[in-house]
Design a protein around this motif. Structure first.
Motif, PDB file in Angstrom:
ATOM      1  N   SER A   1      43.624  47.855  38.446  1.00 29.37           N
ATOM      2  CA  SER A   1      44.987  48.577  38.989  1.00 29.37           C
ATOM      3  C   SER A   1      44.362  49.324  40.327  1.00 29.37           C
ATOM      4  N   VAL A   2      43.216  50.235  39.989  1.00 26.52           N
ATOM      5  CA  VAL A   2      42.809  51.253  40.854  1.00 26.52           C
ATOM      6  C   VAL A   2      42.096  50.373  42.093  1.00 26.52           C
ATOM      7  N   LEU A   3      41.573  49.316  41.612  1.00 26.72           N
ATOM      8  CA  LEU A   3      40.887  48.276  42.804  1.00 26.72           C
ATOM      9  C   LEU A   3      41.632  47.355  43.323  1.00 26.72           C
ATOM     10  N   ASP A   4      42.958  47.166  42.974  1.00 24.12           N
ATOM     11  CA  ASP A   4      43.831  46.208  43.661  1.00 24.12           C
ATOM     12  C   ASP A   4      43.512  44.757  43.390  1.00 24.12           C
ATOM     13  N   ILE A   5      43.006  44.566  42.028  1.00 22.45           N
ATOM     14  CA  ILE A   5      42.458  43.382  41.718  1.00 22.45           C
ATOM     15  C   ILE A   5      43.975  42.719  41.132  1.00 22.45           C
ATOM     16  N   LYS A   6      44.655  41.592  41.734  1.00 18.01           N
ATOM     17  CA  LYS A   6      45.917  40.896  41.184  1.00 18.01           C
ATOM     18  C   LYS A   6      45.749  39.890  40.342  1.00 18.01           C
ATOM     19  N   SER A   7      44.464  39.060  40.519  1.00 16.61           N
ATOM     20  CA  SER A   7      44.257  37.907  39.849  1.00 16.61           C
ATOM     21  C   SER A   7      43.875  38.325  38.284  1.00 16.61           C
ATOM     22  N   PRO A   8      44.062  37.344  37.293  1.00 20.07           N
ATOM     23  CA  PRO A   8      43.422  37.509  36.184  1.00 20.07           C
ATOM     24  C   PRO A   8      41.980  37.741  35.978  1.00 20.07           C
ATOM     25  N   ALA A   9      41.459  38.470  34.970  1.00 19.14           N
ATOM     26  CA  ALA A   9      39.887  38.727  34.918  1.00 19.14           C
ATOM     27  C   ALA A   9      39.371  37.431  34.780  1.00 19.14           C
ATOM     28  N   PRO A  10      38.201  37.275  35.197  1.00 23.16           N
ATOM     29  CA  PRO A  10      37.366  36.248  34.840  1.00 23.16           C
ATOM     30  C   PRO A  10      36.614  36.261  33.475  1.00 23.16           C
ATOM     31  N   GLN A  11      36.728  35.281  32.714  1.00 22.31           N
ATOM     32  CA  GLN A  11      36.028  35.312  31.396  1.00 22.31           C
ATOM     33  C   GLN A  11      34.824  34.601  31.465  1.00 22.31           C
ATOM     34  N   ASP A  12      33.883  35.075  30.716  1.00 21.80           N
ATOM     35  CA  ASP A  12      32.678  34.220  30.217  1.00 21.80           C
ATOM     36  C   ASP A  12      31.960  34.829  29.047  1.00 21.80           C
TER      37      ASP A  12
ATOM     38  N   ALA B   1      22.210  36.194  36.785  1.00 20.26           N
ATOM     39  CA  ALA B   1      23.339  36.154  37.798  1.00 20.26           C
ATOM     40  C   ALA B   1      24.307  37.049  37.190  1.00 20.26           C
ATOM     41  N   ALA B   2      25.028  37.908  38.165  1.00 20.07           N
ATOM     42  CA  ALA B   2      26.086  38.597  37.705  1.00 20.07           C
ATOM     43  C   ALA B   2      27.262  37.847  37.329  1.00 20.07           C
ATOM     44  N   SER B   3      27.988  38.321  36.135  1.00 14.13           N
ATOM     45  CA  SER B   3      29.072  37.549  35.720  1.00 14.13           C
ATOM     46  C   SER B   3      30.399  37.645  36.765  1.00 14.13           C
ATOM     47  N   PRO B   4      31.032  36.588  36.817  1.00 13.10           N
ATOM     48  CA  PRO B   4      32.244  36.808  37.710  1.00 13.10           C
ATOM     49  C   PRO B   4      33.160  37.838  37.570  1.00 13.10           C
ATOM     50  N   GLN B   5      33.379  38.584  36.340  1.00 12.23           N
ATOM     51  CA  GLN B   5      34.157  39.749  36.125  1.00 12.23           C
ATOM     52  C   GLN B   5      33.285  40.964  36.955  1.00 12.23           C
ATOM     53  N   CYS B   6      31.971  41.051  36.597  1.00 12.45           N
ATOM     54  CA  CYS B   6      31.272  42.206  37.474  1.00 12.45           C
ATOM     55  C   CYS B   6      31.362  41.857  38.973  1.00 12.45           C
ATOM     56  N   SER B   7      31.333  40.752  39.169  1.00 12.05           N
ATOM     57  CA  SER B   7      31.218  40.379  40.903  1.00 12.05           C
ATOM     58  C   SER B   7      32.317  40.930  41.179  1.00 12.05           C
ATOM     59  N   ALA B   8      33.727  40.307  40.607  1.00  9.45           N
ATOM     60  CA  ALA B   8      34.833  40.804  41.162  1.00  9.45           C
ATOM     61  C   ALA B   8      35.110  42.180  41.302  1.00  9.45           C
ATOM     62  N   LEU B   9      34.821  43.109  40.157  1.00 10.65           N
ATOM     63  CA  LEU B   9      34.839  44.548  40.289  1.00 10.65           C
ATOM     64  C   LEU B   9      34.080  45.131  41.313  1.00 10.65           C
ATOM     65  N   ALA B  10      32.680  44.601  41.537  1.00 16.13           N
ATOM     66  CA  ALA B  10      32.017  45.169  42.634  1.00 16.13           C
ATOM     67  C   ALA B  10      32.419  44.784  43.919  1.00 16.13           C
ATOM     68  N   ALA B  11      33.011  43.606  44.389  1.00 16.57           N
ATOM     69  CA  ALA B  11      33.594  43.133  45.423  1.00 16.57           C
ATOM     70  C   ALA B  11      34.800  44.219  45.993  1.00 16.57           C
ATOM     71  N   ALA B  12      35.689  44.352  44.781  1.00 12.04           N
ATOM     72  CA  ALA B  12      36.902  45.000  44.951  1.00 12.04           C
ATOM     73  C   ALA B  12      36.349  46.437  45.219  1.00 12.04           C
TER      74      ALA B  12
ATOM     75  N   THR C   1      28.612  47.187  36.718  1.00  6.79           N
ATOM     76  CA  THR C   1      27.116  46.338  36.802  1.00  6.79           C
ATOM     77  C   THR C   1      27.070  45.330  35.870  1.00  6.79           C
ATOM     78  N   GLY C   2      28.012  45.496  34.867  1.00  4.25           N
ATOM     79  CA  GLY C   2      27.687  44.361  33.598  1.00  4.25           C
ATOM     80  C   GLY C   2      26.848  44.931  32.505  1.00  4.25           C
ATOM     81  N   ALA C   3      26.582  46.516  32.417  1.00  2.00           N
ATOM     82  CA  ALA C   3      25.657  46.896  31.372  1.00  2.00           C
ATOM     83  C   ALA C   3      26.416  47.164  30.237  1.00  2.00           C
ATOM     84  N   ALA C   4      27.644  47.418  30.490  1.00  2.00           N
ATOM     85  CA  ALA C   4      28.630  47.481  29.285  1.00  2.00           C
ATOM     86  C   ALA C   4      30.085  46.495  29.516  1.00  2.00           C
TER      87      ALA C   4
END
Length: 72
Positions: free
Chosen positions: A55-66, A2-13, A40-43
């Motif tokens: 900042s570019v994608l207007d993500i305001k909440s802290p980055a998910p960690q895993d 499964a995609a990581s929460p961080q990657c999913s947040a970036l993709a959704a934004a 995509t989580g490759a890096a």
């Protein structure tokens, strides 16, 4: 795997903003491939890269960690 929460947040934004990888890369001064790899989580992004993307994608909440995305 499964995609990581961080990657999913970036993709959704990215989708919500309607930006292409090339447009994001241009705004950040990164290569398009680097942005694709991060989104995509490759890096694993550095803290600065993730913060710039957020900042570019207007993500305001802290980055998910895993375990797959430990900050460097």
């Amino acid at each position: 795997m499964a995609a990581s929460p961080q990657c999913s947040a970036l993709a959704a934004a990215k989708d919500k903003k309607g930006l292409s990888y090339a447009q994001i890369a241009s705004q950040l001064g990164l290569s398009e491939q680097r942005v694709i790899d991060i989104c995509t989580g490759a890096a694993v992004p550095s803290t600065g890269e993730f913060n710039s993307l957020a900042s570019v994608l207007d993500i305001k909440s802290p980055a998910p960690q895993d375990a797959a995305h430990v900050r460097v």
